[in-house]
Write a protein that holds these residues in place. Sequence first.
Motif, PDB file in Angstrom:
ATOM      1  N   HIS A 147      -4.254   2.532  -5.305  1.00 24.97           N
ATOM      2  CA  HIS A 147      -4.211   2.194  -3.888  1.00 24.97           C
ATOM      3  C   HIS A 147      -2.925   1.473  -3.468  1.00 24.97           C
ATOM      4  CE1 HIS A 147      -8.353   3.442  -3.819  1.00 24.97           C
ATOM      5  NE2 HIS A 147      -8.657   2.568  -4.742  1.00 24.97           N
ATOM      6  N   ARG A 148      -2.361   0.676  -4.346  1.00 22.23           N
ATOM      7  CA  ARG A 148      -1.136  -0.030  -4.016  1.00 22.23           C
ATOM      8  C   ARG A 148      -0.247  -0.065  -5.246  1.00 22.23           C
ATOM      9  NH1 ARG A 148      -1.449  -6.412  -3.935  1.00 22.23           N
ATOM     10  NH2 ARG A 148      -2.527  -6.788  -5.918  1.00 22.23           N
ATOM     11  N   TRP A 170       0.838  -1.191   0.000  1.00 18.93           N
ATOM     12  CA  TRP A 170       0.000   0.000   0.000  1.00 18.93           C
ATOM     13  C   TRP A 170       0.872   1.239   0.000  1.00 18.93           C
ATOM     14  CZ3 TRP A 170      -4.729  -1.407  -1.063  1.00 18.93           C
ATOM     15  CH2 TRP A 170      -5.185  -2.656  -0.625  1.00 18.93           C
TER      16      TRP A 170
END
Length: 344
Positions: free
Chosen positions: A206-207, A163
């Motif tokens: 998001h990651r 993340w």
Amino acid sequence: MSAELTPVDAVITWVDGADPKHAQKLSECLRQQGIERPSTVSKSRLNDSGELAFCVTSILRFAPWIRTIFIVSDEQKPSLIATLADTAYQERVKVVDHKEIFRGHLSVLPVFNIRSLTTALWRIEGLSDRFIFFNDDFFLLRPVQEDDFFREGKMVVRGRYTWFKHLSPLGRILTKLKAMLFKHKSGRASHLLGQEMAAKLAGMKHRYLRLDHNPHPFLKHTVADFYTAHPDFFKENIHYRFRSEKQFVGEALATYVAILGAEVILDNTLKTAQIKAADRSVLHIKQQIEVADRSERYAFACVQGLDAGTEEIQALLKEWMHRRVGTLEHFLSSFNSGRRPEHE
């Protein structure tokens, strides 16, 4: 153009900081900008203690399928070029000047910044669509195959999905709090932050894939297409003469663009022995060497700051590099005589 049909080249960034002309150029640039010498251009980072010769020798010996090795430098020519003259490898190792990869943007020169360089490596004239980027302190420990880097027309990369940390909402808040409470001035060009910036620019939400420290494959068409579509990203990232926290990591962006284009295979089989000569004890480094020697998974090594280590550590590491790679002269002698190097 099909990436599967193109050869594979290697690109190495190199500088000899002990060269008086280069040292003068660096000093003048620091004076003009009114700054002290950053750690990113310390003598241990810029001086050549023979690492480049090990890097090139390891590629010629352990990756003979690589077509051309391009050494990117700033008005310098490594001594190994003379060693290769009049040999079968003379045309396989070429020196590329910074002026070539920054053509059309010469006002950014001189550059003392690996992030600016990796942003522009794809602009080498005659470079194959598939190439592998090496720092000059990298070398191969054993034979590797083309499909360790390119497979099914895709890049083979190494790392772990994670993340966002620095660029997440919480990370931004913590950074601001740290600045307020401790009067903290970041200023540090964190490699992790540079990867996160590249991931955001590429379009990851998001990651992202936190890349391992190893030779990085590139697909030239992916970065060329991206920078054609986003020329301001390219211009912004190359204009820093010294590494900046405002820059993204060039090899990371090339990877993330390829990931979003479904041109990547994740394979963590092969590993890197990352050795910091100045920051580790003799015992610790001996343990790292023993682990790398025992396991076939260790295909790469990175010896950082070799000349900053103690005499004992330098001798230990050079003996290991000689044992695992050998010298360029010995490799050429073995090739000319038709014998395999004794180290194999």
